[in-house]
Design a protein around this motif. Sequence first.
Motif, PDB file in Angstrom:
ATOM      1  N   VAL A  58      53.320  79.160  89.321  1.00 16.94           N
ATOM      2  CA  VAL A  58      53.582  78.280  88.172  1.00 16.94           C
ATOM      3  C   VAL A  58      54.113  76.935  88.654  1.00 16.94           C
ATOM      4  CG1 VAL A  58      55.079  77.980  86.158  1.00 16.94           C
ATOM      5  CG2 VAL A  58      53.893  80.139  86.509  1.00 16.94           C
ATOM      6  N   ALA A  59      55.033  76.967  89.629  1.00 20.26           N
ATOM      7  CA  ALA A  59      55.610  75.717  90.140  1.00 20.26           C
ATOM      8  C   ALA A  59      54.545  74.858  90.816  1.00 20.26           C
ATOM      9  CB  ALA A  59      56.743  76.017  91.105  1.00 20.26           C
ATOM     10  N   VAL A  60      53.713  75.479  91.646  1.00 20.14           N
ATOM     11  CA  VAL A  60      52.651  74.731  92.331  1.00 20.14           C
ATOM     12  C   VAL A  60      51.645  74.194  91.319  1.00 20.14           C
ATOM     13  CG1 VAL A  60      50.671  74.981  93.891  1.00 20.14           C
ATOM     14  CG2 VAL A  60      52.897  75.922  94.536  1.00 20.14           C
ATOM     15  N   ASN A  61      51.280  75.005  90.359  1.00 21.52           N
ATOM     16  CA  ASN A  61      50.326  74.573  89.336  1.00 21.52           C
ATOM     17  C   ASN A  61      50.880  73.384  88.551  1.00 21.52           C
ATOM     18  OD1 ASN A  61      47.928  74.691  87.896  1.00 21.52           O
ATOM     19  ND2 ASN A  61      48.771  76.089  86.375  1.00 21.52           N
ATOM     20  N   ARG A  62      52.173  73.441  88.218  1.00 18.66           N
ATOM     21  CA  ARG A  62      52.800  72.335  87.492  1.00 18.66           C
ATOM     22  C   ARG A  62      52.796  71.067  88.346  1.00 18.66           C
ATOM     23  NH1 ARG A  62      57.997  74.151  86.745  1.00 18.66           N
ATOM     24  NH2 ARG A  62      57.215  75.523  85.116  1.00 18.66           N
ATOM     25  N   THR A  63      53.115  71.211  89.646  1.00 18.49           N
ATOM     26  CA  THR A  63      53.138  70.056  90.548  1.00 18.49           C
ATOM     27  C   THR A  63      51.749  69.450  90.686  1.00 18.49           C
ATOM     28  OG1 THR A  63      54.987  71.019  91.755  1.00 18.49           O
ATOM     29  CG2 THR A  63      53.742  69.292  92.879  1.00 18.49           C
ATOM     30  N   VAL A  64      50.745  70.294  90.860  1.00 17.59           N
ATOM     31  CA  VAL A  64      49.368  69.799  90.973  1.00 17.59           C
ATOM     32  C   VAL A  64      48.963  69.082  89.695  1.00 17.59           C
ATOM     33  CG1 VAL A  64      46.952  70.536  91.143  1.00 17.59           C
ATOM     34  CG2 VAL A  64      48.640  71.467  92.718  1.00 17.59           C
ATOM     35  N   SER A  65      49.319  69.648  88.554  1.00 14.27           N
ATOM     36  CA  SER A  65      48.989  68.998  87.282  1.00 14.27           C
ATOM     37  C   SER A  65      49.684  67.645  87.151  1.00 14.27           C
ATOM     38  CB  SER A  65      49.393  69.894  86.109  1.00 14.27           C
ATOM     39  OG  SER A  65      48.619  71.065  86.103  1.00 14.27           O
ATOM     40  N   ASP A  66      50.943  67.584  87.599  1.00 16.16           N
ATOM     41  CA  ASP A  66      51.676  66.315  87.540  1.00 16.16           C
ATOM     42  C   ASP A  66      51.035  65.265  88.444  1.00 16.16           C
ATOM     43  OD1 ASP A  66      53.418  67.496  85.780  1.00 16.16           O
ATOM     44  OD2 ASP A  66      55.040  67.768  87.245  1.00 16.16           O
ATOM     45  N   VAL A  67      50.654  65.672  89.658  1.00 17.02           N
ATOM     46  CA  VAL A  67      50.012  64.731  90.586  1.00 17.02           C
ATOM     47  C   VAL A  67      48.657  64.305  90.035  1.00 17.02           C
ATOM     48  CG1 VAL A  67      48.991  64.505  92.882  1.00 17.02           C
ATOM     49  CG2 VAL A  67      51.244  65.554  92.617  1.00 17.02           C
ATOM     50  N   LYS A  68      47.904  65.255  89.509  1.00 16.76           N
ATOM     51  CA  LYS A  68      46.591  64.926  88.943  1.00 16.76           C
ATOM     52  C   LYS A  68      46.737  63.935  87.794  1.00 16.76           C
ATOM     53  CE  LYS A  68      42.580  66.975  86.730  1.00 16.76           C
ATOM     54  NZ  LYS A  68      42.018  68.176  86.107  1.00 16.76           N
ATOM     55  N   ALA A  69      47.780  64.120  86.987  1.00 11.55           N
ATOM     56  CA  ALA A  69      47.992  63.211  85.852  1.00 11.55           C
ATOM     57  C   ALA A  69      48.251  61.782  86.324  1.00 11.55           C
ATOM     58  CB  ALA A  69      49.158  63.708  85.006  1.00 11.55           C
ATOM     59  N   GLN A  70      48.748  61.622  87.548  1.00  8.68           N
ATOM     60  CA  GLN A  70      48.993  60.285  88.085  1.00  8.68           C
ATOM     61  C   GLN A  70      47.684  59.569  88.437  1.00  8.68           C
ATOM     62  OE1 GLN A  70      52.071  58.801  88.278  1.00  8.68           O
ATOM     63  NE2 GLN A  70      52.717  60.639  87.179  1.00  8.68           N
ATOM     64  N   PHE A  71      46.638  60.331  88.746  1.00  9.87           N
ATOM     65  CA  PHE A  71      45.385  59.744  89.221  1.00  9.87           C
ATOM     66  C   PHE A  71      44.205  59.903  88.268  1.00  9.87           C
ATOM     67  CE2 PHE A  71      47.928  60.687  92.975  1.00  9.87           C
ATOM     68  CZ  PHE A  71      47.978  59.429  93.548  1.00  9.87           C
ATOM     69  N   VAL A  72      44.402  60.692  87.210  1.00  7.78           N
ATOM     70  CA  VAL A  72      43.327  60.904  86.235  1.00  7.78           C
ATOM     71  C   VAL A  72      43.915  60.682  84.846  1.00  7.78           C
ATOM     72  CG1 VAL A  72      41.683  62.562  85.292  1.00  7.78           C
ATOM     73  CG2 VAL A  72      42.195  62.581  87.731  1.00  7.78           C
ATOM     74  N   GLY A  73      43.222  59.905  84.038  1.00  4.36           N
ATOM     75  CA  GLY A  73      43.691  59.634  82.686  1.00  4.36           C
ATOM     76  C   GLY A  73      43.500  60.825  81.777  1.00  4.36           C
ATOM     77  N   GLU A  74      44.029  60.737  80.566  1.00  2.00           N
ATOM     78  CA  GLU A  74      43.911  61.824  79.604  1.00  2.00           C
ATOM     79  C   GLU A  74      42.468  62.099  79.225  1.00  2.00           C
ATOM     80  OE1 GLU A  74      46.418  61.263  76.223  1.00  2.00           O
ATOM     81  OE2 GLU A  74      48.210  60.998  77.458  1.00  2.00           O
ATOM     82  N   ASP A  75      41.628  61.062  79.311  1.00  2.00           N
ATOM     83  CA  ASP A  75      40.207  61.227  78.987  1.00  2.00           C
ATOM     84  C   ASP A  75      39.414  61.782  80.168  1.00  2.00           C
ATOM     85  OD1 ASP A  75      40.404  59.036  80.597  1.00  2.00           O
ATOM     86  OD2 ASP A  75      39.138  57.736  79.354  1.00  2.00           O
ATOM     87  N   GLY A  76      40.062  62.006  81.310  1.00  2.22           N
ATOM     88  CA  GLY A  76      39.385  62.551  82.480  1.00  2.22           C
ATOM     89  C   GLY A  76      38.839  61.499  83.423  1.00  2.22           C
ATOM     90  N   ALA A  77      38.982  60.236  83.072  1.00  2.00           N
ATOM     91  CA  ALA A  77      38.483  59.146  83.921  1.00  2.00           C
ATOM     92  C   ALA A  77      39.494  58.862  85.033  1.00  2.00           C
ATOM     93  CB  ALA A  77      38.270  57.893  83.077  1.00  2.00           C
ATOM     94  N   PRO A  78      39.001  58.558  86.235  1.00  2.24           N
ATOM     95  CA  PRO A  78      39.917  58.244  87.336  1.00  2.24           C
ATOM     96  C   PRO A  78      40.690  56.950  87.057  1.00  2.24           C
ATOM     97  CG  PRO A  78      37.630  58.018  88.034  1.00  2.24           C
ATOM     98  CD  PRO A  78      37.610  58.502  86.629  1.00  2.24           C
ATOM     99  N   ARG A  79      41.944  56.913  87.475  1.00  2.00           N
ATOM    100  CA  ARG A  79      42.788  55.734  87.295  1.00  2.00           C
ATOM    101  C   ARG A  79      42.733  54.931  88.590  1.00  2.00           C
ATOM    102  NH1 ARG A  79      48.298  57.815  84.674  1.00  2.00           N
ATOM    103  NH2 ARG A  79      48.494  55.620  84.123  1.00  2.00           N
ATOM    104  N   VAL A  80      41.764  54.024  88.651  1.00  3.42           N
ATOM    105  CA  VAL A  80      41.482  53.254  89.861  1.00  3.42           C
ATOM    106  C   VAL A  80      42.703  52.463  90.312  1.00  3.42           C
ATOM    107  CG1 VAL A  80      39.992  51.467  90.847  1.00  3.42           C
ATOM    108  CG2 VAL A  80      39.041  53.137  89.249  1.00  3.42           C
ATOM    109  N   GLU A  81      43.481  51.949  89.373  1.00 12.63           N
ATOM    110  CA  GLU A  81      44.650  51.136  89.736  1.00 12.63           C
ATOM    111  C   GLU A  81      45.683  51.944  90.520  1.00 12.63           C
ATOM    112  OE1 GLU A  81      45.703  52.996  85.769  1.00 12.63           O
ATOM    113  OE2 GLU A  81      43.904  52.094  86.619  1.00 12.63           O
ATOM    114  N   ARG A  82      45.611  53.262  90.452  1.00 12.35           N
ATOM    115  CA  ARG A  82      46.529  54.104  91.230  1.00 12.35           C
ATOM    116  C   ARG A  82      45.836  54.698  92.457  1.00 12.35           C
ATOM    117  NH1 ARG A  82      50.678  56.987  87.223  1.00 12.35           N
ATOM    118  NH2 ARG A  82      51.477  55.082  86.293  1.00 12.35           N
ATOM    119  N   ILE A  83      44.545  54.935  92.368  1.00 11.10           N
ATOM    120  CA  ILE A  83      43.813  55.567  93.475  1.00 11.10           C
ATOM    121  C   ILE A  83      43.648  54.605  94.644  1.00 11.10           C
ATOM    122  CG2 ILE A  83      41.585  56.551  94.155  1.00 11.10           C
ATOM    123  CD1 ILE A  83      41.387  57.717  91.328  1.00 11.10           C
ATOM    124  N   VAL A  84      43.297  53.369  94.370  1.00 15.10           N
ATOM    125  CA  VAL A  84      43.015  52.398  95.439  1.00 15.10           C
ATOM    126  C   VAL A  84      44.231  52.186  96.345  1.00 15.10           C
ATOM    127  CG1 VAL A  84      42.420  49.995  95.923  1.00 15.10           C
ATOM    128  CG2 VAL A  84      41.109  51.287  94.225  1.00 15.10           C
TER     129      VAL A  84
END
Length: 107
Positions: A58-84
Amino acid sequence: MSEARTPAQIEADIRSRREQLAVTLDEIGVRLHPSTIAGDAKAKVASAVDRTAGRAFVAVNRTVSDVKAQFVGEDGAPRVERIVPVALLAVGLVGLLAMSSARKRRD
């Protein structure tokens, strides 16, 4: 007053109590047998490991979800301003490590 019991009733009562006592002693013997105690201990350990593994998942899944949220928007599109910037940082670190390794080989 209570009625007087016959010898046959008393003997039947004694026989019944002996059978109950034998069953109780058998149950105690099973509970105190080393294999039963070891099996109970194994079950407790397995349960604790399962709980710990579940919490870790659960802890790892939550962490992965938090990190993913930093790089992928709610609509599923990549957040280029953070990825680059992160990608450039990673390329820079790999380059520094490669240069450091090459220097160590030359020396």
